[in-house]
Design a protein around this motif. Structure first.
Motif, PDB file in Angstrom:
ATOM      1  N   ASN A  71     -51.705 -24.367  69.660  1.00 15.95           N
ATOM      2  CA  ASN A  71     -52.940 -25.011  70.105  1.00 15.95           C
ATOM      3  C   ASN A  71     -53.372 -24.522  71.482  1.00 15.95           C
ATOM      4  OD1 ASN A  71     -53.086 -26.524  67.763  1.00 15.95           O
ATOM      5  ND2 ASN A  71     -52.017 -28.286  68.641  1.00 15.95           N
ATOM      6  N   ASP A  75     -56.822 -22.594  72.306  1.00 14.65           N
ATOM      7  CA  ASP A  75     -57.804 -23.120  73.260  1.00 14.65           C
ATOM      8  C   ASP A  75     -58.100 -22.107  74.355  1.00 14.65           C
ATOM      9  OD1 ASP A  75     -57.897 -25.473  71.842  1.00 14.65           O
ATOM     10  OD2 ASP A  75     -56.537 -26.566  73.174  1.00 14.65           O
ATOM     11  N   ASN A  81     -59.435 -23.312  65.256  1.00  9.31           N
ATOM     12  CA  ASN A  81     -58.394 -24.297  65.005  1.00  9.31           C
ATOM     13  C   ASN A  81     -57.568 -23.866  63.795  1.00  9.31           C
ATOM     14  OD1 ASN A  81     -59.226 -25.965  67.106  1.00  9.31           O
ATOM     15  ND2 ASN A  81     -60.629 -27.112  65.798  1.00  9.31           N
TER      16      ASN A  81
END
Length: 242
Positions: A71, A75, A81
């Protein structure tokens, strides 16, 4: 990288390196992790005919910190995602035998070992999936083509044994996959087979996108084959009427 940008052979290793660094930062230097690339990512890592994939399917053997590392890298670098995920475990191409047939690929940051699977098992998984609107069957043809060019042709018996090893002696691949692999070996011209089936996959994807636009929420795994078959019959009628 935007949410719609693909992973390529050129950038795959760079993202895995970033993942290894992030995992090491979160989990320390002594706890190793392992990832087995399958699907499109494994094709990218081992072959040259496939240009891209939009996510990385993998078997992940690591502490819970790996999810956080995935994650954080996503990001930071603007990756979509679930850019690296284990969602394929919910499909019929998954097998708990994958770790047993995996082979070493690379190690990143002395902490993350990445493995892939050999050609016959990649083919077995793609045949078991057999989606006509994805790269499944063209990937099979591409692998056969590259091994043929390299003077290392893959035998049909080798593929059958790989299917049995992953899924059991009594399991059969979908009818569309069975016909495809029979026709491919019957032809022997894997380059021609690759280009033909890749074009079919592109056409199938367009058909399904059009159907979904016209009938939102109605498309599902149960009616895909029927929709594609009706579209093929319509194209055939249109050609005959010209």
């Amino acid at each position: 990288m935007s949410a719609n940008a693909p992973f390529t052979k050129e950038n795959l290793n760079a993202y895995l390196k970033e993942l290894a660094k992030e995992f090491r930062h979160l989990n320390g230097k002594t706890m190793p992790a392992e990832i087995i690339l399958i699907g499109g990512a494994a094709i990218l890592a081992n072959y040259g005919f496939r240009e891209m994939t939009y996510d990385i399917d993998a078997v992940i053997v690591a502490s819970s910190a790996m999810k956080e590392a995935v994650n954080r890298v996503g990001d930071r670098l603007g990756l979509p995602n679930g850019w690296l995920n284990m969602d394929f475990r919910n499909t019929n191409s998954y097998s708990n035998k994958l770790s047993e047939v995996s082979i070493y690929y690379k190690t990143f940051s002395n902490i993350l070992t990445v493995r892939t699977v050999t050609a016959e098992y990649l083919i077995a998984m793609k045949l078991m999936s057999g989606r006509q609107y994805k790269n499944d069957l063209s990937d099979v043809a591409g692998v056969l083509w590259e091994h043929q060019k390299a003077g290392q042709p893959i035998m049909r018996e080798t593929i059958d044994k790989a299917i049995a090893a992953l899924y059991g002696e009594s399991v059969e691949i979908p009818a569309v996959s069975r016909k495809f692999i029979d026709d491919a070996f019957g032809s022997g011209d894997y380059e021609k087979v690759y280009h033909a089936i890749r074009e079919n996959e592109k056409q199938s994807k367009k058909v399904l996108l059009a159907f979904d636009n016209n009938y939102p929420g109605k498309l599902n795994e149960d009616n895909i084959s029927v929709i594609l078959e009706q579209a093929r019959k319509k194209r055939k009628r249109d050609r005959e009427e010209r």
